[in-house]
Design a protein around this motif. Structure first.
Motif, PDB file in Angstrom:
ATOM      1  N   GLY A 643       0.818  -1.202   0.000  1.00  0.00           N
ATOM      2  CA  GLY A 643       0.000   0.000   0.000  1.00  0.00           C
ATOM      3  C   GLY A 643       0.847   1.246   0.000  1.00  0.00           C
ATOM      4  O   GLY A 643       1.981   1.243  -0.491  1.00  0.00           O
ATOM      5  N   ARG A 644       0.324   2.296   0.578  1.00  0.00           N
ATOM      6  CA  ARG A 644       0.993   3.595   0.580  1.00  0.00           C
ATOM      7  C   ARG A 644       1.192   4.064   2.007  1.00  0.00           C
ATOM      8  O   ARG A 644       0.291   3.969   2.836  1.00  0.00           O
ATOM      9  N   GLU A 657      -3.601  -1.731   0.050  1.00  0.00           N
ATOM     10  CA  GLU A 657      -4.358  -1.921  -1.184  1.00  0.00           C
ATOM     11  C   GLU A 657      -4.293  -3.347  -1.723  1.00  0.00           C
ATOM     12  O   GLU A 657      -5.223  -3.787  -2.388  1.00  0.00           O
ATOM     13  N   TYR A 658      -3.206  -4.055  -1.459  1.00  0.00           N
ATOM     14  CA  TYR A 658      -3.047  -5.379  -2.042  1.00  0.00           C
ATOM     15  C   TYR A 658      -2.485  -6.327  -0.986  1.00  0.00           C
ATOM     16  O   TYR A 658      -1.602  -5.955  -0.207  1.00  0.00           O
ATOM     17  N   LEU A 659      -2.984  -7.518  -1.017  1.00  0.00           N
ATOM     18  CA  LEU A 659      -2.381  -8.589  -0.238  1.00  0.00           C
ATOM     19  C   LEU A 659      -1.352  -9.291  -1.097  1.00  0.00           C
ATOM     20  O   LEU A 659      -1.577  -9.540  -2.281  1.00  0.00           O
ATOM     21  N   VAL A 660      -0.224  -9.601  -0.498  1.00  0.00           N
ATOM     22  CA  VAL A 660       0.865 -10.245  -1.233  1.00  0.00           C
ATOM     23  C   VAL A 660       1.097 -11.621  -0.631  1.00  0.00           C
ATOM     24  O   VAL A 660       1.299 -11.747   0.576  1.00  0.00           O
ATOM     25  N   PHE A 672       3.264  -3.377  -8.549  1.00  0.00           N
ATOM     26  CA  PHE A 672       2.056  -2.681  -8.126  1.00  0.00           C
ATOM     27  C   PHE A 672       2.028  -1.244  -8.612  1.00  0.00           C
ATOM     28  O   PHE A 672       1.018  -0.748  -9.082  1.00  0.00           O
ATOM     29  N   TYR A 673       3.161  -0.557  -8.449  1.00  0.00           N
ATOM     30  CA  TYR A 673       3.205   0.878  -8.705  1.00  0.00           C
ATOM     31  C   TYR A 673       4.293   1.201  -9.713  1.00  0.00           C
ATOM     32  O   TYR A 673       5.355   1.684  -9.352  1.00  0.00           O
ATOM     33  N   THR A 682      -4.012  -0.433 -11.818  1.00  0.00           N
ATOM     34  CA  THR A 682      -2.853  -1.209 -12.248  1.00  0.00           C
ATOM     35  C   THR A 682      -2.907  -2.638 -11.753  1.00  0.00           C
ATOM     36  O   THR A 682      -2.223  -3.498 -12.264  1.00  0.00           O
ATOM     37  N   SER A 683      -3.735  -2.889 -10.763  1.00  0.00           N
ATOM     38  CA  SER A 683      -3.798  -4.254 -10.235  1.00  0.00           C
ATOM     39  C   SER A 683      -4.376  -5.218 -11.248  1.00  0.00           C
ATOM     40  O   SER A 683      -4.169  -6.421 -11.166  1.00  0.00           O
TER      41      SER A 683
END
Length: 1422
Positions: A643-644, A657-660, A672-673, A682-683
């Protein structure tokens, strides 16, 4: 004006009246006539202004002509008629102006007028017919120049003009305007108007006009500098071009041959005196005009002849001979017209011309008679020809043709330059227009982006607020239905099975000692798969103890925000207490969701917005200003969340924002970014390694919901239950920057791309991984700088509160400092090892580099443990792999015989610390149980391979060639990981024995607490203290790498070492993913801290542990001066620095000096039963004074009613028991009351037990108990005489003295009787309260969460409660018994006091209890 004039020129040519310009005004209607007159008048007025007043005004005139020609060319129309009329208007205006004063003799009008004459000459050239006997618009040989009596001249002229082009030479040439010709083809009189008027100007410029009074400033009065310079140049025979340079650029410039870049064309015309134009014009008049007009022209011309013929240069002489030759040709051709009268006019002109120019023609007169008889001479033609020289005539003709060509070329060049300039301007305008449009578009994009950012920020804020609301409602719900809640169907005590998991809070030694309730426990794990369904069917109904009455009450509640609690849960299941598996709660939520969904949605948003409006916008904007926002991965033991991270002035915010799933390396951030983009979409298009799996977190967003949709092709989670878990992940995280105590730059996957942030007040550290080393270092530096700035803003001006970013250099310095403290025995072995682990990058958050501790014991089979025998201990100078000689031989053979071009030789293929080892040891403790199952594919490993026995595990580490593991910190402080407290079904071994608790050594007596205590005692033993430096050299020191490592047989597989591979430059994604997997799963060697041999620990100091060497019962004496006349019993005593604070039974408070010889000389205080007293109580610092606080009737006043509080500026005593239900803050400086706090609904019954346990060690928190059965937790503000904002108000309230906050930040409920004793600790994040009914309740200090309850074994009222930082809790009741509990509620032991105890105290090491009572002073070993 220039820019506006040029714009007017372009715009005027677009007018219809200009496109169809008519010269005859009679053919125009009134409107057209007015418009045409207006346009011509504008042109003439502006240009006349330029000519009269502007130096270089000729340039504007020239520019106007060029623009008109260009526009007419582009529009396909001729502007010849308009130019003629424009010239005529200008000439007329000049004549009108000259009627009052001669404007032509002053500058700049004279030069500008000369240039106007040149333009008219250019027009005249284009209009003269080539048949005239003078070179004009065509270079064709003028046939009328051919004279019958001069055949030689005719032939020569023909040769001069051979080969010239026949097209028009003038750029202004055009088709003859038919408006100036009558039906007979003759020129109408109007055509001559411009030339007639021009004769007036020429006459006045040559001094032959009407006499006028010259202005005083006229140049005729006093020669100007320019005129004197021109005279000098003429005397030096400098050409006209250079003369112009003299006047405009200076004499020196002309003499040295450096012409000015900008040539003044009008100045160049001064030397010509218009002779070229006048000659051409007089020929035109003689040939084409009427006799009357021709005679009038001759009369005007003759007076100015002397002025035209004053020049004596060769060019003027040649031009004069050409003019005479042309006059002869005109007389020959047109002399017989008008009855021969025209002949006499022409002859008269010829004679006057020769007379005026006789000095110029003198060289051609050879013996001829007097020119006065020329007209009567019969042979006058031949006489005139005698004045004409062939070479001069031919040169004059060639010069005239060259002039015409030059004029034409110059005009063409000007037009080309103008076209080029106009194109450049058009291009520039186009570019400026495009740039303006781009700027508008950019501004629009910025506005749209800002709006998108605002909407996104609002949506994130709303999402975060929903999460907070959900957390609060979940917390409220649990308070209502737990075993101490008002809606509990089975109040405490009950037989409900409670499941626990590890609490992430850490103490100062980085120990995680506490457990917390696991509301997400999976009951299936407690049963074999074959009986899971049957068991669940019988247990579902009573799993929570939530009866029908509770359900009815829940349905009647207006639960705002309760919807989607399960789906949006406030935190991850291992950390957030989300009751997603409790079906009763789910039923309640589902039943309420439809009913309240719309209402809740509106109300929640309105309340949030309204609440935010209450705060000042300026302050809010300052606090919310983002100093840096950067993508990162939040690494936790449970999961990795991409995330951020937003760094603000006061807080750190993380939005996941995302689970890894997988290693979560820095390549994930690039996936991701890309290019630093934070676009959520972008996901759906990311690539990356196939082994790396991602899952976008579900977001409850109303704005642009399609943008946040999850790609259906991404399947990283299997099963509905797992998906439900991921929906409940806590995506919003927030931390207070001012609570940060350290920021370490550390490694992740052997790369320095991560930082770990540590907090005060037991807040769990956070581990963040970034895309690069630079990002990690920049973020760490900024966080530290922001934290220090926030501390100074709060008034901390001393440098003691300033922290530094712990990079590798500072980590080395800190390690050396800790080493010296350890050598001096100022810190324990456990503390030192934890410090080294932290500085070496070992973290609880990253299971791949979990803290590592050594095996210290080798005896796990004896009945008793002899710590004085060296054979009891493991050899710390060798790695685990070298402890057994027989097995080590196998490793050594492999090292010497291993040959591989890419892989260096190694002793051990496995590592002593890895994620698998951590999950092996912590199998019985959540969340590690779930992580173990995940690592094993969703099930437990084979029972025979699980952690089941301490002894067998150690033996396996000595014999198995694939097992060289060390220990973890939990072996030295946490017995719970050895117990299967959650009743997991791990399976059955091959011999039929089920796996349950860990089998302990015989000397542990079956007690996990005993095992941990003995293991910790062994760690702190003298043998380990004397040899621990060898193990440190192996793991953290110089034997870790290089030649010393080879000599110590301490070489592991190369991928476990930092720098073995360069992941940054590895282009193959699959290869990089495989390497990262191996690094993550098979161990990482810690950061090398020491490069030199570690020193040995210093000798033991018995006085450092006085109670350890003290007798079993200690009798102490003290000298207390008798000051009071009627001394009373001391109820409360406490030592603050060098002062002793006492409160007597009569509520008399006093502060005295603490006198100790050894303490004053820097020594240590110790107990001794035989020595004489060497300490005592000194004189009063504060004279005894009465605490004027009226007590409630029948109040049992004791030490628990008082507490001392230290602040940076002053010390205070806090007392309670007042009838007004308040507690008071008294100054120890003067004894006055500085604050009275009233918030309880009944009498405040206790503030502190022994040693002020209701005041935390750092003095920041105060706890109070009351008859109203509540415990309130207060914040100590540490300020006096300043303003402090209340928690429930929006305005600043001035306080004269404010030490304690006016409102509590927690009100803890659950007791059914009067609160009698309290303990609070920020380090343990714990508030423990005891009540009169024998109940002891645990709450967390930070969020007030209920943890557990204890009851005195006999149910007697609790009177004393003490606890240590090491997790030991002692309860004392009026049955005279002492009960020892662990911090997790496990009963350890019981002791009888054999008498009533009045005070209890725990030693700082937590191993000893000192009691005072009826039987004297007692010492207990815990």
């Amino acid at each position: 004006m220039e820019n506006g004039w040029n714009a007017w020129l372009v715009a005027s040519m677009k007018l219809d009246v200009m496109k169809s310009y008519k010269t005859k005004m009679q053919s125009l209607d009134d409107s057209e006539m007015d418009e045409q007159y207006f346009v011509r008048n504008v042109y003439s007025l502006v240009l006349c202004h330029y000519m009269l007043s502007v130096k270089g005004g000729w340039q504007n005139l020239e520019e106007t002509v060029n623009i008109l020609l260009i526009q007419s060319e582009q529009d396909g129309v001729s502007c010849q008629s308009f130019l003629r009329d424009l010239y005529e208007d200008l000439i007329q205006k000049l004549i009108n102006l000259s009627s009052e004063e001669n404007v032509f003799v002053s500058q700049p009008c004279r030069d500008n007028t000369l240039y106007l004459v040149k333009l008219v000459d250019e027009m005249l050239i284009s209009e003269m017919d080539y048949q005239l006997p003078f070179p004009a618009s065509s270079s064709k040989f003028p046939q009328f120049l051919e004279l019958e009596n001069c055949p030689d001249f005719d032939a020569a002229l023909f040769e001069v003009l051979q080969g010239e082009p026949t097209e028009n030479l003038s750029g202004t040439a055009g088709v003859k305007d038919q408006h100036y010709f009558n039906e007979d083809g003759k020129i109408v009189d109007e055509w001559w108007n411009i030339y007639d008027k021009l004769w007036i100007i020429i006459s006045e410029m040559n001094g032959k006009g009407p006499s006028k009074t010259l202005p005083r400033s006229s140049s005729f009065m006093v020669p100007s500098l320019g005129r004197r310079a021109r005279g000098l140049v003429e005397s030096l025979n400098i050409p006209a071009a250079e003369m112009a340079a003299v006047v405009s650029g200076g004499i020196s410039s002309a003499l040295v041959g450096k012409p000015n870049k900008t040539v003044d064309k009008a100045m160049l015309l001064r030397g010509e005196r218009c002779s070229r134009f006048v000659y051409r014009l007089i020929i035109l008049y003689l040939c084409r005009s009427s006799l009357e007009r021709a005679s009038q022209c001759v009369q005007q011309f003759i007076p100015i002849l002397p002025f035209l013929l004053t020049a004596d240069d060769e060019q003027s002489k040649s031009r004069l001979q050409l003019f005479i030759w042309s006059l002869l040709a005109v007389r020959f051709q047109y002399g017989m017209r008008d009855g021969g009268a025209r002949f006499h006019v022409i002859s008269s002109l010829i004679r006057e011309t020769i007379n005026s120019g006789k000095s110029m023609l003198a060289t051609s007169i050879m013996g001829s008679g007097d020119l006065s008889d020329f007209a009567n001479n019969s042979n006058e033609g031949n006489t005139i020809f005698d004045f004409i020289q062939k070479d001069r005539l031919l040169g004059a003709v060639a010069d005239e043709v060259k002039y015409i060509k030059t004029v034409t070329a110059d005009r063409s060049l000007q037009l080309d330059e103008l076209r080029s300039r106009m194109e450049e301007n058009a291009t520039m305008d186009s570019n400026q227009k495009k740039a303006f449009e781009d700027q508008i578009q950019s501004s629009l994009n910025t506005i749209l982006a800002s709006d998108d950012s605002r909407r996104s920020l609002f949506q994130l804020t709303l999402d975060e607020d929903k999460q907070i609301v959900a957390e609060k409602w979940i917390h409220t719900l649990r308070l209502l239905i737990d075993e101490r809640g008002p809606w509990s169907a089975k109040p405490f005590p009950n037989s409900i099975v409670t499941h626990w998991k590890l609490d992430k809070t850490e103490d100062a030694w980085r120990r995680r000692q506490k457990l917390r309730r696991n509301y997400d426990f999976n009951d299936k794990l407690c049963h074999p798969p074959s009986v899971v369904d049957a068991v669940l069917a019988s247990t579902n109904d009573n799993k929570l103890g939530l009866g029908v009455p509770a359900l009815d009450k829940m349905k009647q509640l207006s639960l705002k925000g309760i919807q989607r609690i399960t789906d949006e849960g406030s935190a991850e299941p291992s950390e957030s207490d989300v009751q997603s598996s409790q079906q009763k709660i789910s039923e309640i939520e589902n039943s309420l969701e439809q009913q309240y969904s719309e209402v809740t949605k509106e109300n929640t948003e309105q309340e949030i917005v309204q609440d935010r409006k209450d705060y000042p916008s300026v302050t809010e904007s300052e606090k919310s200003k983002v100093l840096m926002e950067i993508p990162c991965v939040l690494v936790t033991p449970k999961r990795k969340l991409a995330g951020r991270l937003a760094i603000m002035k006061n807080i750190l915010r993380f939005f996941g924002e995302y689970l890894v799933e997988g290693t979560g390396g820095s390549s994930v951030l690039k996936t991701f970014y890309p290019s630093g983009s934070f676009d959520h979409s972008t996901s759906e298009h990311f690539g990356g390694p196939q082994r790396q799996k991602f899952l976008k977190l579900p977001m409850d967003l109303n704005l642009d919901s399609e943008r946040f949709s999850v790609n259906a092709d991404i399947n990283s989670i299997n099963g509905d239950n797992d998906r439900k878990q991921h929906k409940s992940v806590k995506r919003h995280r927030c931390w207070n920057i001012s609570k940060i105590k350290a920021v370490h730059w550390t490694r992740y996957l052997l790369r320095y791309t991560a930082i770990e942030i540590f907090f005060v007040n037991s807040v769990a550290p956070i581990f963040l991984n970034f895309a690069s080393q630079k990002d990690a270092k920049d973020v760490g530096t900024l966080i530290v700088a922001t934290r220090n700035e926030s501390m100074f803003l709060k008034g901390h001006k001393d440098k003691a509160g300033v922290i530094s970013f712990v990079d590798r250099r500072l980590a080395q310095e800190m390690a050396e400092t800790a080493r010296e403290s350890w050598r001096r025995r100022e810190i324990t072995n456990f503390e030192y090892l934890m410090i080294l682990n932290t500085l070496a990058g070992r973290s609880y958050n990253d299971l791949t580099q979990y803290p590592v501790f050594p095996w210290v014991l080798a005896d796990y089979s004896s009945e008793t443990l002899d710590l004085k025998n060296s054979s009891t201990f493991r050899d710390l100078s060798k790695p685990v792999g070298a402890l057994d000689p027989k097995r080590f031989q196998v490793f050594e053979d492999r090292y010497h015989n291993f040959v591989d071009p890419d892989i260096p030789s190694f002793y051990y293929g496995s590592h002593y610390a890895s994620m698998g080892i951590v999950l092996f040891y912590l199998l019985r403790l959540e969340p590690f149980t779930a992580l173990h199952r995940s690592l094993q594919g969703g099930k437990f490993d084979h029972a025979d391979r699980l952690f089941q026995s301490i002894e067998s595990t150690f033996k396996n580490c000595l014999s198995n060639t694939s097992d060289v593991k060390e220990l973890i910190p939990e072996f030295f402080y946490m017995p719970e990981f050895l117990i299967n407290s959650n009743s997991y079904h791990f399976g059955v071994k091959q011999d039929g024995e089920p796996i349950a608790d860990v089998c302990l050594p015989p000397w542990a007596k079956g007690s996990p607490e005993e095992f941990i205590s003995k293991n910790r005692e062994a760690l702190e033993s003298e043998y380990v203290s004397s040899n621990l430096h060898h193990w440190i050299d192996l793991v953290f020191g110089y034997k870790q790498r290089g030649k010393p490592a080879v000599e110590a047989a301490n070489i592991f597989y190369y991928l476990t070492y930092e720098g073995a591979v360069d992941l940054d430059n590895m282009e193959d994604d699959l290869q990089r993913s495989a390497v990262e997997d191996q690094i993550a799963n098979f161990g990482q060697t810690p950061i090398q801290i020491f490069r030199k041999k570690h020193p040995r620990r210093g000798p033991p100091i018995p006085i450092a542990h006085p109670l350890r060497f003290a007798p079993g019962s200690i009798s102490l004496t003290s000298v207390v001066p008798s000051i009071n006349n009627s001394p009373s019993a001391v109820m409360y005593v406490n030592v603050l620095d060098s002062y002793v604070v006492t409160v007597s039974q009569g509520l008399t408070m006093s502060v005295k000096m603490w006198l100790t010889t050894q303490l004053q000389s820097g020594g240590n205080f110790t107990f001794s039963g035989s020595q004489d007293p060497f300490f005592g109580i000194g004189s009063d610092v504060l004279s005894p004074c009465k605490i004027r606080s009226p007590l409630v009737d029948n109040f049992d006043l004791g030490a628990e009613c008082f507490a001392t509080l230290q602040t940076p500026s002053e010390n205070f005593l806090i007392s309670c028991g007042n009838w007004e239900n308040s507690f008071q803050v008294l100054s120890l400086n003067d004894g006055r009351m500085v604050q009275s706090v009233r918030h309880h609904k009944d009498v405040v019954s206790c503030i502190a037990g022994s040693q002020n346990f209701a005041v935390t060690a750092d003095g920041s928190i105060l706890a109070t108990g009351s008859y109203d059965t509540t415990v309130m937790v207060w914040e100590v503000l540490r300020v006096r005489g300043t303003e402090k904002r209340s928690r429930n108000t929006r305005i600043e309230i001035p306080w004269k003295d404010c030490i304690i906050a006016d409102t509590p930040f927690h009100i803890l409920c659950g007791h059914d009787d009067v609160i009698t004793c309290l303990y609070a600790s920020t380090e343990l994040d714990l508030v423990i309260s005891g009540s009169k009914d024998g109940t002891c309740i645990f709450h967390t200090l930070q969020d007030g969460r209920y943890v557990r309850s204890l009851r005195h074994p006999s149910g007697r009222p609790l009177s004393k409660l003490i606890a240590s930082r090491h997790g030991r809790i002692v309860l004392y009741a009026d049955d005279l018994s002492l009960h020892l509990y662990s911090i997790n509620g496990r009963h350890i032991s019981t002791a009888e006091s054999n008498g009533r105890l009045s005070c209890l105290a725990l030693s700082s090491c937590g191993d000893f209890l000192v009691c005072g009572g009826d039987q004297g002073r007692l010492l207990y070993a815990l």
